[in-house]
Structures are given as C-alpha cells and as structure tokens.
Enzyme design. Sequence first.
Site, PDB file in Angstrom:
ATOM      1  CG  ASN A  20      -7.226  -2.171  -6.239  1.00 60.53           C
ATOM      2  OD1 ASN A  20      -6.255  -2.912  -6.137  1.00 60.53           O
ATOM      3  ND2 ASN A  20      -7.576  -1.330  -5.267  1.00 60.53           N
ATOM      4  CG  ASP A  69      -1.986   1.046   1.181  1.00 67.69           C
ATOM      5  OD1 ASP A  69      -2.369   1.445   0.067  1.00 67.69           O
ATOM      6  OD2 ASP A  69      -2.445   1.471   2.257  1.00 67.69           O
TER       7      ASP A  69
END
EC number: 2.5.1.-
Length: 271
Positions: free
Chosen positions: A91, A43
């Site tokens: 996503n 991340d």
Amino acid sequence: MSFGDVDYTSLSIPDAPFSNPSRIPDFAREHTRVPRHVGVIMDGNGRWAQQRGLARTEGHKAAEPVVFDTIAGAIEAGVRYLSLYTFSTENWKRSPAEVRFLMGFSRDIIHRRVAQMDDWGVRVRWSGRRPKLWKSVIDELEAAMERTQDNTVIDVVFCINYGGRAEIADAAAELTRLAAEGKIKGGRITEKMVAEHLYNPDIPDCDLVIRTSGEQRTSNFLPWEAAYAELDFVPELWPECGREVLWRSIERYASRDRRFGGVKDSRGKAR
C-alpha cells in the site's frame, strides 16, 4: 480528539453495537462449527467512495464503523481470533496523500477506540514490520496492546505494514541469525521452527479468509497461516459490510468439508 490538521471527531459511531441475541445465527451455539481464527481482507473502500463521487479517503472513513460492527459480530459468533488486513506493505505505492491519510486515520482509530475495545474484552495485537511505519502509529499500537494484554474475549490483530512474504522472509532471517550463532542447526530447519518465528507465533492458523469487493485473490495475506484456510469471496464493498456479512461467511464455512489433505471414511471420520 484529532491529530495534526485532520479532525475525525465528527464520525458518529455507537459505543456498543451488540445485537439482540435472537438475531445471532444458530452456529454461535454450536461452537464446533465456528472458525477459531478468521482473517478479513477489507477491500473496496476507494471504489465505494468513487462510485458516489467522493474522495477515496471518504471510503476509508466509512469503513471505521464497519470494522467495529464486524468485531462485535465476531464476538457474538464465538470467533476467538480476528485478523484484519489494514495496510499492506504494497500500500506504500499509493499516492502520498492517501498514505498520509491512512497512517493518521489508523493512529486515530486506535487512540479513540482502545477504551471501547478494552470494555469489550478485546486483546489488541499487531502484525507487521516496523520499518517505514509511522512511529506515532507504533506508539498507539503498543499502548493499546499493553492496556488490553489481559483480555481474553477475542484477539483482534491489526495487520498494518503487513506482507505475508515479508513475514516469512523475516522468520527466515531470524533463523539464519540463530544458525550463524550456533543456536540451531541450519540444515535442520523445520516448518515448526519457521512457524515459531512468525510475527505472532502463539496465534493458531487461520481457518477462514474473507475478502470483500468481489476480488478473488488473497493479496499476500497470511500465506503461511492460511495455507489450509477456507476462502470466501463476497461481492460487497467493505463499507457495505458488517456482522451479517461475517455471519454469512461463517455459515458457508460451517457447511464445508475440511480434510487438510486427508480423506474421510463413510462415517465422516478422518483417516
């Protein structure tokens, strides 16, 4: 090599970034303290780029050498399975331009890096759903998996179009189908049966989950496999990471007391 109108050949990445053995922490020689299966939530790419006034895609580009430095570090540490959260089912909510970039970039990385991974003894694996995922990405994954299927140094699982809830739902759907066909008894479904119908049932449960960028949540990553995993949330954004961040997390893992819901007696033995 490039695909379409995107050229990634300018990226400078070492062929074999293995370190001096003297740099590897002692835990690598004490295999009982090394997690067998590590999962990484990579991340912070977009934030890393934005902090530097760059497009988010530049953060994804900067992440590539970190991925392979981390794989190298996992090999050196003695980790046997490494799962990398590459692209989640959530996503797809990102901008179409970023999704297109991530699909093309993922495909290109696998294509360009498969020879290197093969040389390192990496067995390439994939965890995720086929629907929506670009066929060209699936083709590269399948070619890499076929090429590396006999390697035994480390299994690297690219979690692309992966969602933990989706994985469990897919396992439940398959068990429902088997029950409808009379191959199993629907009223006697066990945890073992569910585990046997996950995407990669031969891979053992996850021992350690690392999330970068300071966020403290697992974001639908391996909820079944990591039910008893140790969690380590590190402050570095993913492009700032590498093998030494991995090693630091493994050292913390090695110091923890894992009881799996049980207790230990005064001698430290489970009972």
